[in-house]
Design a protein around this motif. Structure first.
Motif, PDB file in Angstrom:
ATOM      1  N   LEU A 238      40.835  35.015  31.176  1.00  0.00           N
ATOM      2  CA  LEU A 238      41.076  34.324  29.916  1.00  0.00           C
ATOM      3  C   LEU A 238      40.119  34.804  28.823  1.00  0.00           C
ATOM      4  O   LEU A 238      40.491  34.950  27.667  1.00  0.00           O
ATOM      5  CB  LEU A 238      40.928  32.812  30.094  1.00  0.00           C
ATOM      6  CG  LEU A 238      42.035  32.085  30.858  1.00  0.00           C
ATOM      7  CD1 LEU A 238      41.676  30.618  31.028  1.00  0.00           C
ATOM      8  CD2 LEU A 238      43.376  32.223  30.156  1.00  0.00           C
ATOM      9  N   ALA A 239      38.877  35.068  29.205  1.00  0.00           N
ATOM     10  CA  ALA A 239      37.859  35.419  28.220  1.00  0.00           C
ATOM     11  C   ALA A 239      37.982  36.850  27.730  1.00  0.00           C
ATOM     12  O   ALA A 239      37.653  37.151  26.574  1.00  0.00           O
ATOM     13  CB  ALA A 239      36.468  35.188  28.808  1.00  0.00           C
ATOM     14  N   PHE A 240      38.456  37.746  28.584  1.00  0.00           N
ATOM     15  CA  PHE A 240      38.344  39.159  28.248  1.00  0.00           C
ATOM     16  C   PHE A 240      39.664  39.916  28.155  1.00  0.00           C
ATOM     17  O   PHE A 240      39.655  41.140  27.999  1.00  0.00           O
ATOM     18  CB  PHE A 240      37.446  39.850  29.274  1.00  0.00           C
ATOM     19  CG  PHE A 240      36.062  39.275  29.355  1.00  0.00           C
ATOM     20  CD1 PHE A 240      35.214  39.339  28.259  1.00  0.00           C
ATOM     21  CD2 PHE A 240      35.620  38.650  30.505  1.00  0.00           C
ATOM     22  CE1 PHE A 240      33.929  38.805  28.327  1.00  0.00           C
ATOM     23  CE2 PHE A 240      34.348  38.110  30.579  1.00  0.00           C
ATOM     24  CZ  PHE A 240      33.498  38.180  29.476  1.00  0.00           C
ATOM     25  N   ASP A 241      40.801  39.207  28.267  1.00  0.00           N
ATOM     26  CA  ASP A 241      42.062  39.956  28.219  1.00  0.00           C
ATOM     27  C   ASP A 241      42.563  40.181  26.793  1.00  0.00           C
ATOM     28  O   ASP A 241      43.649  40.722  26.586  1.00  0.00           O
ATOM     29  CB  ASP A 241      43.147  39.248  29.047  1.00  0.00           C
ATOM     30  CG  ASP A 241      43.609  37.941  28.419  1.00  0.00           C
ATOM     31  OD1 ASP A 241      42.996  37.488  27.439  1.00  0.00           O
ATOM     32  OD2 ASP A 241      44.593  37.369  28.926  1.00  0.00           O
ATOM     33  N   HIS A 246      40.328  33.250  24.271  1.00  0.00           N
ATOM     34  CA  HIS A 246      39.017  33.841  24.510  1.00  0.00           C
ATOM     35  C   HIS A 246      37.938  32.768  24.662  1.00  0.00           C
ATOM     36  O   HIS A 246      37.145  32.791  25.610  1.00  0.00           O
ATOM     37  CB  HIS A 246      38.679  34.785  23.348  1.00  0.00           C
ATOM     38  CG  HIS A 246      37.275  35.302  23.351  1.00  0.00           C
ATOM     39  ND1 HIS A 246      36.822  36.225  24.277  1.00  0.00           N
ATOM     40  CD2 HIS A 246      36.209  35.010  22.554  1.00  0.00           C
ATOM     41  CE1 HIS A 246      35.555  36.483  24.042  1.00  0.00           C
ATOM     42  NE2 HIS A 246      35.153  35.765  23.003  1.00  0.00           N
ATOM     43  N   ARG A 247      37.901  31.811  23.746  1.00  0.00           N
ATOM     44  CA  ARG A 247      36.847  30.800  23.785  1.00  0.00           C
ATOM     45  C   ARG A 247      36.996  29.880  25.003  1.00  0.00           C
ATOM     46  O   ARG A 247      35.997  29.498  25.623  1.00  0.00           O
ATOM     47  CB  ARG A 247      36.879  29.977  22.495  1.00  0.00           C
ATOM     48  CG  ARG A 247      36.436  30.756  21.272  1.00  0.00           C
ATOM     49  CD  ARG A 247      36.419  29.872  20.041  1.00  0.00           C
ATOM     50  NE  ARG A 247      35.978  30.629  18.875  1.00  0.00           N
ATOM     51  CZ  ARG A 247      35.908  30.114  17.645  1.00  0.00           C
ATOM     52  NH1 ARG A 247      36.257  28.844  17.443  1.00  0.00           N
ATOM     53  NH2 ARG A 247      35.495  30.862  16.627  1.00  0.00           N
ATOM     54  N   ALA A 248      38.233  29.542  25.349  1.00  0.00           N
ATOM     55  CA  ALA A 248      38.458  28.708  26.536  1.00  0.00           C
ATOM     56  C   ALA A 248      37.976  29.425  27.797  1.00  0.00           C
ATOM     57  O   ALA A 248      37.383  28.814  28.696  1.00  0.00           O
ATOM     58  CB  ALA A 248      39.933  28.348  26.656  1.00  0.00           C
ATOM     59  N   GLY A 249      38.214  30.731  27.853  1.00  0.00           N
ATOM     60  CA  GLY A 249      37.748  31.506  29.000  1.00  0.00           C
ATOM     61  C   GLY A 249      36.235  31.552  29.091  1.00  0.00           C
ATOM     62  O   GLY A 249      35.661  31.402  30.173  1.00  0.00           O
ATOM     63  N   VAL A 254      31.096  29.652  31.549  1.00  0.00           N
ATOM     64  CA  VAL A 254      29.799  28.982  31.424  1.00  0.00           C
ATOM     65  C   VAL A 254      29.740  27.753  32.335  1.00  0.00           C
ATOM     66  O   VAL A 254      28.778  27.568  33.097  1.00  0.00           O
ATOM     67  CB  VAL A 254      29.538  28.584  29.955  1.00  0.00           C
ATOM     68  CG1 VAL A 254      28.296  27.687  29.856  1.00  0.00           C
ATOM     69  CG2 VAL A 254      29.356  29.824  29.099  1.00  0.00           C
ATOM     70  N   VAL A 255      30.766  26.909  32.248  1.00  0.00           N
ATOM     71  CA  VAL A 255      30.782  25.694  33.070  1.00  0.00           C
ATOM     72  C   VAL A 255      30.847  26.057  34.559  1.00  0.00           C
ATOM     73  O   VAL A 255      30.159  25.456  35.392  1.00  0.00           O
ATOM     74  CB  VAL A 255      31.974  24.794  32.681  1.00  0.00           C
ATOM     75  CG1 VAL A 255      32.058  23.579  33.607  1.00  0.00           C
ATOM     76  CG2 VAL A 255      31.835  24.336  31.237  1.00  0.00           C
ATOM     77  N   GLY A 256      31.666  27.061  34.902  1.00  0.00           N
ATOM     78  CA  GLY A 256      31.758  27.487  36.290  1.00  0.00           C
ATOM     79  C   GLY A 256      30.442  28.042  36.809  1.00  0.00           C
ATOM     80  O   GLY A 256      30.044  27.765  37.940  1.00  0.00           O
ATOM     81  N   GLY A 257      29.757  28.825  35.977  1.00  0.00           N
ATOM     82  CA  GLY A 257      28.456  29.354  36.384  1.00  0.00           C
ATOM     83  C   GLY A 257      27.436  28.260  36.611  1.00  0.00           C
ATOM     84  O   GLY A 257      26.677  28.288  37.593  1.00  0.00           O
ATOM     85  N   LEU A 431      36.016  42.129  34.838  1.00  0.00           N
ATOM     86  CA  LEU A 431      35.779  43.503  34.402  1.00  0.00           C
ATOM     87  C   LEU A 431      37.088  44.230  34.119  1.00  0.00           C
ATOM     88  O   LEU A 431      37.219  44.946  33.116  1.00  0.00           O
ATOM     89  CB  LEU A 431      34.967  44.247  35.468  1.00  0.00           C
ATOM     90  CG  LEU A 431      34.563  45.689  35.141  1.00  0.00           C
ATOM     91  CD1 LEU A 431      33.729  45.732  33.864  1.00  0.00           C
ATOM     92  CD2 LEU A 431      33.790  46.301  36.310  1.00  0.00           C
ATOM     93  N   ILE A 432      38.054  44.039  34.996  1.00  0.00           N
ATOM     94  CA  ILE A 432      39.350  44.693  34.806  1.00  0.00           C
ATOM     95  C   ILE A 432      40.050  44.137  33.570  1.00  0.00           C
ATOM     96  O   ILE A 432      40.674  44.881  32.802  1.00  0.00           O
ATOM     97  CB  ILE A 432      40.224  44.519  36.064  1.00  0.00           C
ATOM     98  CG1 ILE A 432      39.656  45.390  37.202  1.00  0.00           C
ATOM     99  CG2 ILE A 432      41.681  44.887  35.801  1.00  0.00           C
ATOM    100  CD1 ILE A 432      40.309  45.155  38.537  1.00  0.00           C
ATOM    101  N   ALA A 433      39.944  42.812  33.358  1.00  0.00           N
ATOM    102  CA  ALA A 433      40.549  42.223  32.164  1.00  0.00           C
ATOM    103  C   ALA A 433      39.912  42.786  30.893  1.00  0.00           C
ATOM    104  O   ALA A 433      40.600  43.062  29.909  1.00  0.00           O
ATOM    105  CB  ALA A 433      40.390  40.700  32.192  1.00  0.00           C
TER     106      ALA A 433
END
Length: 467
Positions: A238-241, A246-249, A254-257, A431-433
């Protein structure tokens, strides 16, 4: 007539005494392997048919997330009531999950079915391992665990083709129902062994009660860890595709980390993060082993497609190589001569060394330094190493854990493996995204280099297996 009695012949795994246990367990592993390969093959078709291709990643992650919680429940449940009850509950849940998924009218129901499938897998995996360890003498454990890898060979070769044929003739829904048809013969093979199951001894009650009282319930941390895995799995793409989310990803990452940092220590045995001697070291090594092997094998078919422009059939050869050579390594692991001359630490060291060395082949292949054959030959070497290492760690859990804690220890090992797989998937997916518009061999070389590094780190920890 001599006064010295002849020594009895050594027990065999497929002797009349142990055949019901061995046949039943192998049937269950084969069933799970077929379901895994068939579902992987048909998932894109199913999600597209339900107009839910955007949720493809979530469908893959759903079973992984529920699995991490289910193994904790299964571990404590097995230690309390024995493996038979948990295994039968897992099989019933498996059948329900397949029916729900096959009948799904919408993507929401489909996701629920995949989540239920993860619950079934967690219950079955823990109870099967504990059942095998308790029903067989210690010297046969290595042999039965070695057969697990062999049981994946035919499903790896036939599962995708069977799924494709079923989809073409009837539709994708039949692919999810097929494993339920195989469940009946697997259960019939297992029933004689289940009737003989005496894994829950009355004199263990007091020890189990004491163990329960001395340890906090790990379900909360496991739920937190599963939530972290889910957020990290979907956050990267979601963040890098390059999309509008982008912001939701980034928020999910952040929350997941933060959730990962907050829960990982409590979800795993004390000392796992520092690879303390004994069970914590086994769990730490299992996690690193999955990162080392899965970080290469998980991206090998995609790498072959991107960098060498091979078709799906040739890219799928890597899956066949994985199954065949993993089974070969497991067969070597189960040989009496190997068991006599190499202890668990030595077998794990040898396996990790083969993974690190063999992983260089796919890495060089991704950079187009070597051709297809030598690159895949390296992968075959790595798969052989996995076949040596994985059952060694599985058997070591049952050597180190007292019987009334074997379910919990097995669950911890499974959580470690799931965590390693999730981190590899999340990191590689992000990374792939991020590079999806300019995906090249360098991206895959980086991922594989990290995996080889994990194998090297694990090599330095093998001496901590025994207290």
């Amino acid at each position: 007539m001599t006064s010295t009695a002849l020594a009895p012949p050594p027990e065999r795994l497929f002797s009349a005494r142990h055949l019901p246990v061995a046949a039943g367990i192998i049937a269950l592993v084969t069933l799970g392997a077929f379901e895994n390969r068939a579902v992987i093959s048909i998932m894109p078709t199913a999600t597209r048919a339900l107009d839910g291709l955007a949720w493809f990643g979530a469908a893959n992650a759903a079973s992984m997330v529920t699995f991490m919680v289910a193994v904790v429940v299964a571990g404590r449940w097995v230690d309390r009531v024995g493996s038979r009850t948990v295994l039968l509950a897992g099989l019933a849940t498996f059948a329900a999950a397949q029916v729900v998924t096959a009948a799904a009218p919408s993507m929401t129901v489909f996701l629920a079915g995949r989540g239920l499938s993860g619950v079934a897998e967690g219950l079955i995996d823990v109870s099967t391992l504990v059942f095998a360890a308790r029903a067989l003498p210690e010297h046969l454990r290595a042999k039965v665990f070695a057969t697990f890898a062999a049981a994946w060979i035919l499903p790896s070769l036939l599962g995708p083709g069977a799924a494709g044929a079923a989809e073409a003739l009837v539709g994708w829904r039949l692919v999810f129902l097929l494993p339920t048809f195989l469940l009946v013969p697997a259960l019939l093979l297992l029933l004689p062994a289940l009737r003989r199951d005496t894994t829950r001894q009355d004199d263990d009650d007091q020890a189990t009660t004491a163990a329960d009282a001395s340890q906090p319930a790990p379900l909360g941390p496991a739920i937190g860890l599963a939530t972290a895995v889910a957020l990290l799995s979907v956050g990267g793409p979601l963040a890098f595709d390059g999309g509008e989310h982008h912001r939701a990803g980034l928020l999910a990452l952040v929350v997941g980390g933060l959730a990962l940092v907050a829960t990982v220590r409590a979800a795993l045995p004390a000392g796992t993060l520092t690879a303390a001697r004994g069970i914590p070291a086994v769990v730490a090594l299992r996690t690193l082993l999955v990162v080392a092997f899965g970080g290469i094998g998980g991206y090998l078919p995609l790498m072959l497609d991107v960098t060498h422009d091979v078709g799906p059939a040739l890219a799928g050869v890597s899956l066949s190589l994985t199954g065949v050579f993993w089974a070969a390594g497991s067969a070597i692991h189960g040989l009496d001569v190997v068991q006599r001359h190499l202890d668990a630490a030595a077998r794990v060291r040898l396996g990790l060394a083969l993974i690190a060395l063999g992983g260089i082949g796919p890495l060089l292949l991704s950079l187009e330094v070597v051709e297809l054959v030598p690159g895949l030959a390296g992968w075959a070497l790595a798969a052989t190493g996995m076949g040596l290492s994985s059952p060694s760690l599985a058997t070591e859990i049952f050597v180190l854990a007292p019987q009334h804690e074997q379910g919990r220890a097995t669950a911890a090992s499974q959580i470690g493996a799931s965590l390693g797989s999730a981190l590899t998937t999340a990191g590689g997916g992000a990374l792939i995204a991020a590079r999806h518009d300019a995906l090249d061999g360098g991206v895959f070389a980086l991922l594989m280099g990290i995996s080889i590094g994990a194998a090297v780190v694990a090599l330095t920890l093998t001496q901590r297996l025994r207290p």
